[in-house]
Design an enzyme around this catalytic site. Structure first.
Site, mmCIF file in Angstrom:
data_model
loop_
_atom_site.group_PDB
_atom_site.id
_atom_site.type_symbol
_atom_site.label_atom_id
_atom_site.label_comp_id
_atom_site.label_asym_id
_atom_site.label_seq_id
_atom_site.Cartn_x
_atom_site.Cartn_y
_atom_site.Cartn_z
ATOM 1 N N ASP A 142 19.993 -15.213 -69.019
ATOM 2 C CA ASP A 142 18.802 -14.539 -69.494
ATOM 3 C C ASP A 142 19.078 -14.154 -70.946
ATOM 4 O O ASP A 142 19.858 -13.245 -71.224
ATOM 5 C CB ASP A 142 18.541 -13.297 -68.638
ATOM 6 C CG ASP A 142 17.387 -12.443 -69.150
ATOM 7 O OD1 ASP A 142 16.780 -12.808 -70.177
ATOM 8 O OD2 ASP A 142 17.100 -11.402 -68.526
ATOM 9 N N TRP B 75 18.584 -5.100 -66.229
ATOM 10 C CA TRP B 75 17.885 -6.367 -65.983
ATOM 11 C C TRP B 75 18.783 -7.335 -65.218
ATOM 12 O O TRP B 75 18.298 -8.077 -64.346
ATOM 13 C CB TRP B 75 17.416 -6.981 -67.305
ATOM 14 C CG TRP B 75 16.642 -6.025 -68.158
ATOM 15 C CD1 TRP B 75 16.860 -5.725 -69.464
ATOM 16 C CD2 TRP B 75 15.512 -5.218 -67.756
ATOM 17 N NE1 TRP B 75 15.952 -4.786 -69.910
ATOM 18 C CE2 TRP B 75 15.119 -4.458 -68.887
ATOM 19 C CE3 TRP B 75 14.807 -5.072 -66.554
ATOM 20 C CZ2 TRP B 75 14.048 -3.560 -68.850
ATOM 21 C CZ3 TRP B 75 13.743 -4.170 -66.513
ATOM 22 C CH2 TRP B 75 13.370 -3.437 -67.646
ATOM 23 N N LYS C 17 10.766 -10.766 -78.171
ATOM 24 C CA LYS C 17 11.796 -10.074 -78.943
ATOM 25 C C LYS C 17 12.021 -10.777 -80.290
ATOM 26 O O LYS C 17 11.775 -10.219 -81.338
ATOM 27 C CB LYS C 17 13.112 -10.050 -78.165
ATOM 28 C CG LYS C 17 12.991 -9.668 -76.692
ATOM 29 C CD LYS C 17 12.784 -8.195 -76.493
ATOM 30 C CE LYS C 17 12.900 -7.834 -75.013
ATOM 31 N NZ LYS C 17 12.844 -6.397 -74.754
#
Length: 367
Positions: A178, A102, A202
């Site tokens: 992030d 990511w 999450k």
């Protein structure tokens, strides 16, 4: 109905109490005679939920008044592009630390935008080649550009199971993170960050809403030559009601935050998350000939624990028998393989204890 133990990486487990509240209020929200799914985002019933969700985030994360909390859409992938669109001005460069898939994709989006906008995105260091993303860079490797527009990191690596144990010092350069897979799992000093973003699916709530916490001066100084829907200022000025928000996702996030606060907030979450991770890593480390954690110990994630078995055949057997035992979501990411347990906030210590008991029995039979 018997609920399984959910170790999925995201969308992930949600607190049962948050789901039960959504179930009970689904048809008639607070006596209004209609579901929240049907309410206008401009009317009082939803606006109250919206503001409470933001207030809960501010309180639980101790967000200072120097920062705005925005509720956006598009997930972290959307932010890969929206961050440089707002913060990377022409003639400037941004620094990226690449510690996983990511983080790599975030850098690629910044490069793409930079090519269009007369700006650049530089990789400070990548851990892909030397350790296959099995570690976090050392302080000595982090040579940041003091004139960079910002420094970008990915705080937790869901695929490869690494996590920043402490955050880099960037001086006057804004630090952008992030935090999709570890926001609200441990205390953070928000004042040290220029901008934090996280898909909620999450630790914070369901999929569909993205939390952005940004310094007000960065928002005010954002680019104005991009569409309004991508400007942080549009959302800050409208209290995240610039367009129709994902109302039901924000409602379930509000429910989730209520439960987490009632359970003791960030302090209690930190203790339990540390205990869950220790139990699982101790079990893996106790049998290094059977279970193998590929991540350097100093870089291990407390959210996503990854490990391998001696053969792929044994891994398939383990995953199949675990699923039959109602332990689901343990298959590693398709690009990595192996086993992964995502032990986010809604996964309780008792759930990890069930997993560890299963692992020990499986090892006894197959070791």
């Amino acid at each position: 109905m018997a609920r399984v133990v959910n170790f999925n990486a995201g969308p992930a487990a949600l607190p049962l109490a948050a789901l039960e509240q959504a179930r009970d209020e689904l048809i008639d929200f607070e006596g209004t005679g209609m579901s929240l799914l049907e309410h206008s985002h401009r009317e009082a019933p939803y606006e109250k939920v919206h503001r409470e969700a933001i207030a809960l985030l501010r309180r639980m994360l101790s967000v200072p008044e120097t920062h705005d909390i925005l509720l956006m859409q598009g997930g972290a992938r959307g932010q890969f592009a929206i961050v440089p669109m707002n913060l990377l001005h022409a003639g400037k460069s941004a620094d990226y630390v690449v510690t996983g898939t990511w983080a790599k994709q975030a850098h690629e989006e910044a490069v793409l935008f930079g090519n269009m906008a007369g700006a650049k995105a530089r990789v400070v260091v990548s851990t892909e080649k030397d350790k296959k993303f099995a570690r976090i860079p050392t302080k000595d490797e982090l040579a940041f550009d003091p004139s960079a527009a910002y420094v970008h990191i990915t705080s937790n690596n869901t695929l490869f199971g690494t996590q920043w144990q402490s955050y880099p010092e960037t001086g006057d350069v804004p630090l952008v993170a992030d935090m999709t897979s570890d926001l609200l799992s441990r205390p953070i000093d928000v004042s040290k960050f220029g901008l934090i973003y996280a898909g909620a699916q999450k630790n914070v709530g369901p999929s569909g809403v993205t939390v952005v916490i940004a310094r007000k001066d960065l928002i005010a100084g954002g680019r104005t030559d991009i569409p309004q829907i991508f400007r942080y200022k549009s959302f800050a000025d409208s209290e995240s009601l610039f367009n129709t928000p994902p109302t039901f996702a924000i409602y379930v996030m509000r429910n989730t935050l209520r439960v987490l606060e009632e359970q003791g907030g960030i302090e209690a979450l930190t203790r339990e998350n540390a205990a869950k991770a220790k139990l699982l890593y101790d079990t893996i480390d106790a049998s290094p000939d059977f279970w193998r954690a590929p991540v350097e110990k100093a870089s291990r994630s407390i959210m996503n624990v990854v490990w391998r078995l001696p053969t792929e055949e044994l891994e398939k057997k383990f995953l199949g028998e675990a699923k039959a035992a109602s332990l689901v979501g343990l298959k590693g990411h398709r690009s990595v393989g192996g086993v992964r347990a995502s032990i986010y906030n809604a996964v309780r210590l008792a759930d990890v204890e069930k997993l560890v008991a299963f692992m020990r029995e499986f090892e006894k039979k197959n070791g």
